[in-house]
Design a protein around this motif. Structure first.
Motif, PDB file in Angstrom:
ATOM      1  N   LYS B  72      35.829  36.956  43.915  1.00 49.07           N
ATOM      2  CA  LYS B  72      36.879  37.767  43.278  1.00 49.07           C
ATOM      3  C   LYS B  72      36.707  39.242  43.648  1.00 49.07           C
ATOM      4  CE  LYS B  72      38.824  37.864  38.775  1.00 49.07           C
ATOM      5  NZ  LYS B  72      38.363  37.788  37.384  1.00 49.07           N
ATOM      6  N   GLU B  75      37.678  40.009  47.234  1.00 48.44           N
ATOM      7  CA  GLU B  75      39.134  40.103  47.403  1.00 48.44           C
ATOM      8  C   GLU B  75      39.646  41.459  46.952  1.00 48.44           C
ATOM      9  OE1 GLU B  75      40.526  36.655  45.346  1.00 48.44           O
ATOM     10  OE2 GLU B  75      40.051  35.337  47.047  1.00 48.44           O
ATOM     11  N   GLU B  76      39.149  41.904  45.814  1.00 47.14           N
ATOM     12  CA  GLU B  76      39.588  43.207  45.299  1.00 47.14           C
ATOM     13  C   GLU B  76      39.215  44.341  46.250  1.00 47.14           C
ATOM     14  OE1 GLU B  76      38.927  41.903  40.648  1.00 47.14           O
ATOM     15  OE2 GLU B  76      37.766  43.581  41.469  1.00 47.14           O
ATOM     16  N   GLU B  77      37.967  44.254  46.749  1.00 45.98           N
ATOM     17  CA  GLU B  77      37.486  45.317  47.637  1.00 45.98           C
ATOM     18  C   GLU B  77      38.297  45.343  48.927  1.00 45.98           C
ATOM     19  OE1 GLU B  77      33.688  46.857  47.267  1.00 45.98           O
ATOM     20  OE2 GLU B  77      34.811  46.994  45.395  1.00 45.98           O
ATOM     21  N   GLU B  79      41.304  44.404  49.367  1.00 51.43           N
ATOM     22  CA  GLU B  79      42.629  44.966  49.051  1.00 51.43           C
ATOM     23  C   GLU B  79      42.546  46.486  49.069  1.00 51.43           C
ATOM     24  OE1 GLU B  79      46.639  44.941  47.798  1.00 51.43           O
ATOM     25  OE2 GLU B  79      45.344  43.487  48.768  1.00 51.43           O
ATOM     26  N   LYS B  80      41.489  46.990  48.432  1.00 53.31           N
ATOM     27  CA  LYS B  80      41.308  48.447  48.355  1.00 53.31           C
ATOM     28  C   LYS B  80      41.137  49.041  49.745  1.00 53.31           C
ATOM     29  CE  LYS B  80      38.439  49.721  44.570  1.00 53.31           C
ATOM     30  NZ  LYS B  80      37.078  50.137  44.354  1.00 53.31           N
TER      31      LYS B  80
END
Lengths: 198, 454
Positions: B72, B75-77, B79-80
């Protein structure tokens, strides 16, 4: 070994999860145990240890290798634990022995035991609990050094890097922490099995 | 050795930390003093007891749980960083190339609009068109971020491609061009700064703001506004032109493109105050780290909530946190590194949010924050480089005025020197984990404290 760790670190910096998992494999148990002795609670130790590894994963790209990876990891671990302890201080902790007052009398509190099953905990459970409780009564500073020194067997050198204090400070702090712990345990002496305290 | 000294050395004795002489003195004393012997034995027992405790096993689902969380986070990183890469790409020297390509594209559409006017795009209503000329429903294509007036004419231009840009922008450009080819051409002119006034925002629909990465900045206040709003009062399209048309005409490298900013750096420094804002605008320092120490007195604020706020910004490494309990008051300290350009924003954010329920425990808190102070030995070296850069820049601008002199060997050498110095600055920055220190203090207001105690 060292170079393998460096390779894994480099890969982890790029976000490689399986490399990261391999990297932390040998440390997971230690981190969990530090957390467990700091917090004296299995569930909380789980949450905190997870949090530690997430933080490490997120910030490993900033890890420059000025200290060894384990030092850095343990530093984050103790910081997250101390943070959790401070949070607890502010929380209202209810006693499980206390009855819940109701308008028409009192109800005995029912607690769901979601802790580990008895077989997970070694037979020295009782001793461990007593010791953990005693450690819990130490100040934050003493608690940290005792756990790192006695339960994790780290050297003065490593501890001084982890808690960011000069070696001399670590030395005297360990001395005082042991003495304080000894006194706490002494007062609990009657609870001990004779095998452990003469 | 007396009893006191022996007691202080027990731990060191156990851990083999005494030298030979100390060791023999210690043992000699122990033999003769029962109290100390008892003390040693008790501590030894304690240590042995502690060491006898086996480690607990990891919870059985620990690794699985962690694995899921890691995926998770990854994925966030990603995106960033995907967003950020887009930003950096445009911010750097590629800007010229990209903008040239963009211009060609625009012109093609404009020409297409002239020759094939109306083809296939007649369904657009008048209302829609008005929207475009005011630029109020602009798609995300370009971000124009204005530097604070403190630096005068320096603008930085940030851009990001959003997922839908390729479709939306193309569509919009086509629509506009069929309706008003002239307008689009004007837009292109604005983009390249040849004489457009800021209120000529026809075609401004190709510019818009993106804000996710720039929260707390001036840009965010103007979210969803057109370029007319973006260029703040007191500036003109010509200012805007400056930053994308570097004053050195034949400068093609990134370093030379920064010349405008470097000059500003110099003027900022000349004032002798390195304030938070100017830190954020300094070409080099905005990407360097500031070590910030937040001191929270008397548990005035929730440290965990505060840390969350801090983590919304790019902080490096671990938040070093520890608490110092003074006899009279409780001080919690959060220490961390933050990008130079983020410091003021973070401070303002904390300032504005400190009295909300998430952050504070009581109310009526005061927040004071200091300007970052450069680490002394870094400052000495950095100032030296900056003054060298200034000299080169002055010489370069003199040369730039002399048109006959383009491409002279002196100029080539100057540009080369400049690149070298800039590289040295980058190397210097790499050496420091942080280049400046700053402090924030969070405290309960005196009045409130008095009322509370009454």
């Amino acid at each position: 070994m060292k170079t393998k760790e460096n390779v894994l670190i480099e890969k982890s910096k790029k976000g490689d999860i399986s490399a990261f998992e391999e990297l932390i494999e040998t440390y997971q148990n230690k981190v969990f145990n530090i957390a467990y002795s700091m917090l004296n609670n299995y569930e909380d130790a789980n949450d905190v240890a997870q949090e530690v590894f997430i933080r490490v994963y997120k910030s490993i790209k900033n890890f420059k290798g000025e200290s060894s990876f384990s030092t850095w990891l343990y530093r984050i671990t103790t910081n997250v634990c101390l943070d959790e302890l401070r949070k607890r201080k502010n929380k209202n902790v209810v006693s499980i022995d206390e009855d819940i007052p109701f308008d028409d009398g009192e109800v005995t509190r029912q607690i769901v035991d979601d802790g580990p099953t008895p077989d997970i905990i070694a037979e020295k459970k009782e001793v461990r609990e007593i010791v953990n409780e005693a450690i819990g009564q130490l100040s934050e500073e003493h608690k940290t050094v005792i756990i790192l020194r006695e339960l994790q067997g780290l050297s003065y050198e490593e501890i001084s890097k982890i808690i960011n204090c000069p070696r001399g400070t670590v030395k005297s702090r360990i001395n005082r922490a042991r003495s304080a712990l000894k006194n706490i345990l002494k007062s609990k002496k009657e609870l001990f099995n004779k095998d452990y305290v003469k | 050795m007396n009893c006191e000294q022996v007691k202080d050395s027990i731990s060191h004795y156990i851990d083999n930390e005494l030298d030979e002489k100390e060791c023999s003195e210690f043992e000699k004393h122990i033999k003769s003093c029962e109290a100390c012997r008892n003390e040693l034995n008790e501590i030894l027992e304690t240590v042995e007891l502690l060491r006898s405790i086996p480690q607990v096993e990891l919870p059985s689902n620990f690794k699985q749980e962690l694995h899921e969380k890691l995926i998770k986070v990854k994925e966030e990183e990603e995106e960033k960083s995907r967003k950020k890469k887009g930003l950096l790409f445009f911010r750097n020297s590629y800007f010229k190339t990209i903008s040239s390509v963009a211009a060609v594209v625009l012109i093609i559409f404009a020409i297409r609009g002239l020759f094939f006017g109306g083809f296939g795009f007649m369904t657009m209503t008048k209302g829609d068109r008005n929207n475009y000329s005011t630029g109020s429903t602009a798609p995300e294509v370009l971000v124009v971020e204005k530097a604070s007036p403190r630096v005068g004419s320096s603008f930085t231009i940030e851009a990001e491609f959003s997922d839908k840009v390729s479709e939306d922008s193309t569509e919009n450009i086509e629509e506009s061009s069929t309706q008003d080819a002239q307008g689009v051409t004007d837009g292109a002119i604005v983009m390249f700064g040849t004489a457009a006034e800021p209120n000529e925002s026809v075609g401004a629909d190709v510019f818009t703001e993106e804000s996710a990465e720039w929260d707390e900045n001036e840009t965010v206040k103007k979210k969803e506004s057109s370029i007319t709003d973006t260029i703040l009062p007191g500036s003109t399209a010509r200012d805007f032109m400056l930053s994308i048309n570097p004053e050195a005409p034949n400068a093609t490298d990134a370093g030379a493109q920064n010349s405008e900013e470097v000059n500003n750096t110099a003027s900022t420094k000349a004032r002798g105050i390195l304030q938070g804002e100017s830190f954020a605008e300094d070409t080099f320092l905005k990407n360097a780290k500031i070590r910030v120490k937040i001191m929270i007195y008397e548990n005035a604020a929730k440290t965990d909530a505060l840390e969350k706020v801090i983590r919304d910004y790019e902080t490096s490494g671990d938040i070093v946190e520890r608490s110092i309990s003074d006899e009279n008051k409780d001080v919690s300290i959060i220490e961390f590194n933050i990008k130079g350009s983020d410091y003021v924003n973070l401070a303002n954010k904390i300032k504005s949010e400190i009295n909300t329920s998430t952050l504070s425990i009581g109310s009526n808190l005061t927040v004071a924050f200091s300007n970052p102070v450069l680490v002394e030995d870094f400052k000495v070296k950095y100032d030296e480089y900056i003054s060298q850069l200034n000299k080169i820049n002055i010489r370069l601008s003199t040369l730039a005025e002399d048109r006959n002199n383009t491409g002279s060997p002196e100029k080539t050498k100057l540009i080369q020197d400049k690149n070298n110095i800039e590289n040295n600055i980058k190397l210097l920055l790499d050496k420091y984990e942080y280049v400046a220190n700053a402090e924030m203090h969070i405290n309960i207001q005196e009045e409130a404290k008095n009322n509370g105690s009454k």
